[in-house]
Design a protein around this motif. Sequence first.
Motif, mmCIF file in Angstrom:
data_model
loop_
_atom_site.group_PDB
_atom_site.id
_atom_site.type_symbol
_atom_site.label_atom_id
_atom_site.label_comp_id
_atom_site.label_asym_id
_atom_site.label_seq_id
_atom_site.Cartn_x
_atom_site.Cartn_y
_atom_site.Cartn_z
ATOM 1 N N UNK A 1 0.845 -1.197 0.000
ATOM 2 C CA UNK A 1 0.000 0.000 0.000
ATOM 3 C C UNK A 1 0.871 1.233 0.000
ATOM 4 N N UNK A 2 1.605 1.425 -1.080
ATOM 5 C CA UNK A 2 2.425 2.622 -1.140
ATOM 6 C C UNK A 2 1.534 3.826 -1.417
ATOM 7 N N UNK B 1 -3.048 6.198 -4.089
ATOM 8 C CA UNK B 1 -3.571 7.286 -4.917
ATOM 9 C C UNK B 1 -4.194 6.767 -6.207
ATOM 10 N N UNK B 2 -3.734 5.605 -6.628
ATOM 11 C CA UNK B 2 -4.269 5.025 -7.858
ATOM 12 C C UNK B 2 -5.686 4.466 -7.679
ATOM 13 N N UNK B 3 -6.043 4.119 -6.426
ATOM 14 C CA UNK B 3 -7.402 3.594 -6.219
ATOM 15 C C UNK B 3 -8.410 4.724 -6.379
ATOM 16 N N UNK B 4 -9.485 4.448 -7.137
ATOM 17 C CA UNK B 4 -10.541 5.459 -7.191
ATOM 18 C C UNK B 4 -11.799 5.004 -6.463
ATOM 19 N N UNK C 1 -9.164 -2.331 -12.287
ATOM 20 C CA UNK C 1 -7.834 -2.355 -11.673
ATOM 21 C C UNK C 1 -7.534 -1.118 -10.822
ATOM 22 N N UNK C 2 -8.515 -0.226 -10.702
ATOM 23 C CA UNK C 2 -8.320 0.902 -9.781
ATOM 24 C C UNK C 2 -9.195 0.733 -8.524
#
Length: 609
Positions: free
Chosen positions: A285-286, A291-294, A340-341
């Motif tokens: 979980x960098x 930040x890439x997860x929406x 994938x987000x």
Amino acid sequence: MCGIVGYIGDENARDIIIDGLKRLEYRGYDSAGIALCTENGLVVRKRQGRIQNLENMIAGEDLYANLGIGHTRWATHGAPSDRNAHPHCDRSGRIAVVHNGIIENFMELKEWLQKEYGIEFQSDTDTEVIAQLIGVFYSGDLEEAVFRAVEKLQGSYGLGIICSEEPDKLIAVRRDSPLIVGLGEGCNFIASDIPAILRHVRKIYLIENNETVILTKNDVKIYNAQRQEVHREVFHVTWDADAAEKEGYDHFMLKEIHEQPKGILDTIRRRMDADGKIVLDGIRMTKAEIENFNKVYIVACGTAYHAGLIGKTVIEKLAGISVEVDIASEFRYREPFVDDRTLFIAISQSGETLDTLAALREAKRKGARVLSVVNVVGSSVARESDDVFYTWAGPEIAVASTKAYTTQLVCMYLIGLYMGREKGTLPQDVYDRYIEELLAVPEKIEKVLRQEKQIENLAKKFYRRDNIFFIGRGMDSAVSYEGSLKLKEISYINSFAIAAGELKHGTIALIEEGTLVIALATQDRLLEKMISNIQEVRARGADVLAIAKENRTAVEQQADDVIYIPECMDEITPLISVVPLQIFAYYIAKQRGCDIDKPKNLAKSVTVE
Ligand code: F6R
């Protein structure tokens, strides 16, 4: 949902298997059976009802064997009865099978076996098909017959198989139902779950899907579906068998309610360094990944789903990301927007719930990153997830979940705090305040536990009620669902939970003289509204038992009875306010003479769809 156990070695298999079954009884308890490979061939004994009935049945018999299998059942195909109890045998009576799971194509196979081989079935179960299949394929090589039979099966299964012609061999097969192997000195075991054999072994093989295990007393070989031998690391069990004992409490449920302060503290401590910084070691979980997860999707069943409802509020608030929560059995047929987000969070105490597992697979297929919150180490959900956040509740034996739920809640807070901090959107003082409040929760729960007698007296006052409603606003509404589920599953009282503001849109029609309404009023910012809701139900004749923070005198003025919880932030209350509801449900069920740890129609691990 059922429990299976098997033994091969130099001791009497009968006693080891009966003991193992007792420890698996939480998985199902409508009938039980045992098959022993004795000098005189296979002896099968089975009985409807609890394991005690089986024990009574064989008490006077001189049964001795070094190989045997046993089963405790939660009926799916065929009513609970002696004839439908496992083990099931092939028509020659040489092969016996115990099964946990469901064979989906059993009708088709049954018809085929009847037509081709003229087999007359002795039970209504899907499992008998497996025994009969192995029987028709058997020509002196059990391994070969099992492989051929398994190729024909569709569905889920954890199997234990023995044959009187091969008394030095125990075979186990796994697909989508839990199965472990215990490694002893001069003996080996199979079981659905670790507590069944923890008295004898600490070294375990966790069996994977589509694997077949051949056990002799000195050797264990694991094969994949292509019949290639596979290597498995030994898993060492670190927790104690005593953790799965009642330790003087009348029921596991009460013991587990009392274990919550420890479980919560353990869960926090495992993920926090000395400076109060949350460390998710081993979980990818960098900052960039977060930040890439929406979107976050939380999926679970029953009590774990209720933890997800709190998770939604907490993670949205702390991490500033949209969170959806879904019931696992609905999610997979909904064609959800997952890609994938998406961070997909599966919550499961057992890690074996088939609906949750199926939802997880669907999310993975769509590209989501899967993080699971699981209590049972090495369980299927844990193994199939990209990352695992273990709850440190310890083994939960009572069917009604308590300490698993509160530790799942802790994980929701820790995930939210971690994500918010990594993203840089959560102010440090807010973060610090939450950490401080979380660390204070165990002591506050201890304070609630000290009110046990008062809550028991309230249960004595209300246990004859036929209808009990739970209402609350905001986070209290999610807690009210959990309180209501706890009550109905162990006391069998008809209970309904609803967001308090929604009452007036229909359900209030059911409120009448003598209805008990349990009103959660712990959210300060919604207190006035909640007090209005209390007045509404009282005006229609209901008795109101409120749960409120200390010194909220306005609640006392309106409700008939109040249970107080210690002062804390509104956002933290779910961790504490659920505890009096668990205790209340427990004592109501006790007053009504219910079998608290093993409620009717339920099982601890729901491995069917
Ligand atoms: C209720 C209860 C169940 C489980 C549900 C999911 O007390 O225990 O509602 O929460 O069957 O089980 P897990 O968490 O094992 O996936």
